[in-house]
Design an enzyme around this catalytic site. Structure first.
Site, PDB file in Angstrom:
ATOM      1  N   ALA A  10       0.877  -1.320  -0.125  1.00  0.00           N
ATOM      2  CA  ALA A  10      -0.256  -0.049   0.041  1.00  0.00           C
ATOM      3  C   ALA A  10       0.846   1.196   0.126  1.00  0.00           C
ATOM      4  CB  ALA A  10      -0.774  -0.100   1.273  1.00  0.00           C
ATOM      5  N   HIS A  11       0.160   2.285   0.045  1.00  0.00           N
ATOM      6  CA  HIS A  11       1.095   3.644  -0.083  1.00  0.00           C
ATOM      7  C   HIS A  11       1.747   4.026   1.047  1.00  0.00           C
ATOM      8  CE1 HIS A  11      -2.774   6.216   1.208  1.00  0.00           C
ATOM      9  NE2 HIS A  11      -2.810   5.053   2.004  1.00  0.00           N
TER      10      HIS A  11
END
Lengths: 342, 342, 342
Positions: free
Chosen positions: C240-241
């Site tokens: 994920a980011h």
């Protein structure tokens, strides 16, 4: 490209905020409290970052009134700083240019209807009877299968495949690698081998939905798989055939919903959580990460399964005991009975 | 397109069924008991839908003899209504047209052998020494890597990538986003960094297999990764290098099998279940959703792991106790010992 | 193609090994102890295959000195036979030809900078201001988004999508279907609907990383998502980011790391394991398959969660008891108190 910049006063005006400090300060980007510089705007929403506010070098900070005293720079006071920040940050996003028209390398069937205001990128394939509405943007390598519809202002970032009988609403955002409208997994067992059930339904995606990278959404067996409006799916999510997802529900990465399950509105499904087939979840149900939903849920609330992480050596001992839990419960009851019989 | 239609008598004749009612009734599609109209055929297989039979408006229903009394319309009596329905429904499926020949936008290596009876869609890439047999259909954006073989009548719906040394049997159906023949994850740790092991094997997929959207099947390190015939894989499944899957085994979405595991025939692997590497599963083993198989299974049967979903507040209390299960078991045994010593 | 062959003496010379037996023997491939023939080389690393050594028909075997006595053929003595085998096997790998230059079907923006020594395959799309360095190879159907950089000698096998603000280091290997630089999943809830947070950061991938098929790596919200050098990701992993992964960490298939988590160096994350957002893992942490990490880990070691697989009937009984574990613990304590009160 010219830099984008706004004065703090302009931002306050546009979003209905109160300025404390220098409204003439120019902002040309956004950043974290710890990382923003004097030409950037930051925000404070989560109380645990209050300490970072004290030392921020940001040119301006969006915050709640109660944090004003700790703010060493120009402040924009908002009721919900996170939402306000999201709106401001959007001003600084540069999307790749998407000129209207069809790239010469794209392959468009004669019977497809592509709006002159749509942008069709390189190596896209648009098949018979498909429709791409005004303002829609298809990045490279997208395929719009026979009869599919891409609603106005929707954006397929790149390499999105709509297989067949898929309708996307307006302003739908789909990330690369997503596959929508693939065959549901329908099989009948005939004596000694499998027979495939044709998947004759479609997929309907409501307005303002977002579909993550490499997420898959199968089309229905007879009726449609449905996402109502503003459903937000992260990456690598699997939505099986005939699932119905209520409006404003969000699912984190690697969640999976099995066939014909019905998820309510405003639900939150955690990362890698799963929902078995044919179940129903009420509105406003939250499922925590990696939980498996094995029965329908009628009441809003938060639900979980799983056991806690431990050092592997300790965990092995406890996990081995789990195999005898029923026996322990019986032995405990027997001891209690002996006790009460004394 | 002209509508497809059959009389009930024709269907009975074709599939060896008994008609009760109006054999001349025309059927032009299929539907659910609740949703079908007078020109559609439905079916009753699962007893819990018997109530829907009573009020169905379907033109005809496939059902077991025992449900005849409750059927308000023309009936087709079958021993296995679900299998029979699957065969009838297939008559009403319209696959996208796939004309034989190579689309002008496709890129085909000079040394590739593509049957004149195969259909190669837009933007496909077929590399050196690849073979595409008669009647095979490649939708848009497929890649057939060096030396790969696509068997007769196989269908790659769209955007399927066969990397190298992959052989698909006949009538194999592969959904978009699938990657077959990618490198297995083979690494050796050399003092302070990783060394890659070249993946020199291939992948062999038997006849009549189905491979779901965004599923990945790695090629073997030295020998091949193998799926025997009629293996059915749903979406987002991961099959690691050197796995061997027996004929007629089915896996639901997001299942994963680690390297060199050997799965038997007629197994059923539930959604998001996992099998660790180098294990063996006997024939006819069922693994329920989200279970992790950590040891070989020698006997047919159903196997599970995991704990039940609960309200988060209750679950937290129970989960916290799990960390002390070994201690509780010892304390229980101590109490029992005290008791017997009394 | 001409066969590749080496004498055993040449291999010994090249990798600093000791020969026992016939150094003139020619080797033209590699195989397992059980499957290799007289012109192939094999290896023995794991003690449980020692029995296979006795009956191997391999032309030569890489092994440890302690196994020499059991070797019926020419031996190459190595300290770490697995690492040595990996290096030798690499000599026999034939990668698809990748001639320098841009395939005529590729679409390259005028402002992109593609090294004349790079190879750009069919149907690739390279967007504005992207950079592809010397010796980089892009297989078919890759997209290099605006401003992305592919470092020297990196190889994108096929159908890899770099969305925007992605930088790959040197010798990075990316498998088909991977999506790097897609939007992080950032949402703010505004009264009754979601607002998207623009994802303004990028992704930085260090030298010698490997990214598996259909793996997704989101770009950061404000700062970058980072993989340090020599990170090895298997298939279908979700990063994920703003995640940060330390050098030399390896993750097995279907693992997932939520937003802003920080994973140390030399970690091993098992298949389908998950790490929740904003956590930190120290260096040299191992997480076993399917475990969920719910708190930061400060000490190296092996960590696990989950319960063991059982026959479904037994498992059901134990799992049902889990819902009352807290109650059992209280009842156990009550019995103990009674006892001590006696």
């Amino acid at each position: 490209m010219d830099p984008i910049h706004y004065s703090v006063a302009e931002l306050a005006e546009r979003f209905g905020l109160e300025v404390r400090g220098d409204g003439a300060r120019m902002v040309s980007g956004v950043g974290t409290l710890a990382g923003a510089n004097a030409s950037e705007l930051s925000f404070l929403s989560n109380g645990k970052y209050t300490a970072q506010l004290l030392s921020t070098r940001a040119g301006a900070v969006v915050l709640r009134e109660e944090n004003l005293a700790d703010c060493p720079t120009t402040a924009l006071v908002a009721k919900d700083p996170y939402v306000t920040y999201a709106r401001i940050a959007a001003l600084f996003e540069r999307l790749p240019a998407a000129p209207a028209g069809v790239h010469p390398s794209a392959v468009v069937a004669a019977s497809a209807r592509v709006s002159p205001g749509a942008s069709i990128g390189p190596c896209c394939v648009i098949e018979a009877d498909a429709v791409v509405e005004d303002g829609a943007v298809l990045g490279p390598h997208c395929m719009i299968g026979e009869g599919c519809v891409v609603g106005a202002q929707s954006r397929l970032v790149a390499r999105v495949t709509l297989v067949t009988r898929v309708t996307l609403g307006r302003r739908v955002l789909v990330h690369p690698g997503a596959v929508i409208g693939s065959d549901g997994f329908g099989l009948a067992f005939d004596t000694d081998h499998w027979i495939k059930l044709p998947q004759l339904g479609g997929v309907r995606i409501g307005d303002d939905c977002e579909i993550g990278a490499n997420t898959t959404i199968d089309r229905g067996a007879l009726e449609d798989t449905v996402l109502e409006e503003d459903v937000r799916l992260d990456n690598q999510i699997q939505i099986a055939h005939n699932v119905h997802v209520g409006a404003h529900t969000a699912m984190a990465g690697c969640a999976a919903v099995a066939g014909s399950a019905k998820i309510g509105r405003y639900c939150m499904i955690g990362g890698n959580a799963g929902v078995l087939g044919h179940l129903e979840l009420a509105d406003r149900v939250t499922i925590t990460a990696k939980s498996l939903v094995t029965h329908s849920i009628r009441e809003p609330g938060e639900y979980s399964s799983g056991v806690p992480l431990q050092d592997n050596r300790l965990w092995r001992r406890n996990a081995a005991r789990f195999k005898h839990l029923d026996e322990y419960a019986r032995r405990l009851a027997a001891l209690e009975k002996d006790k009460s019989d004394d």
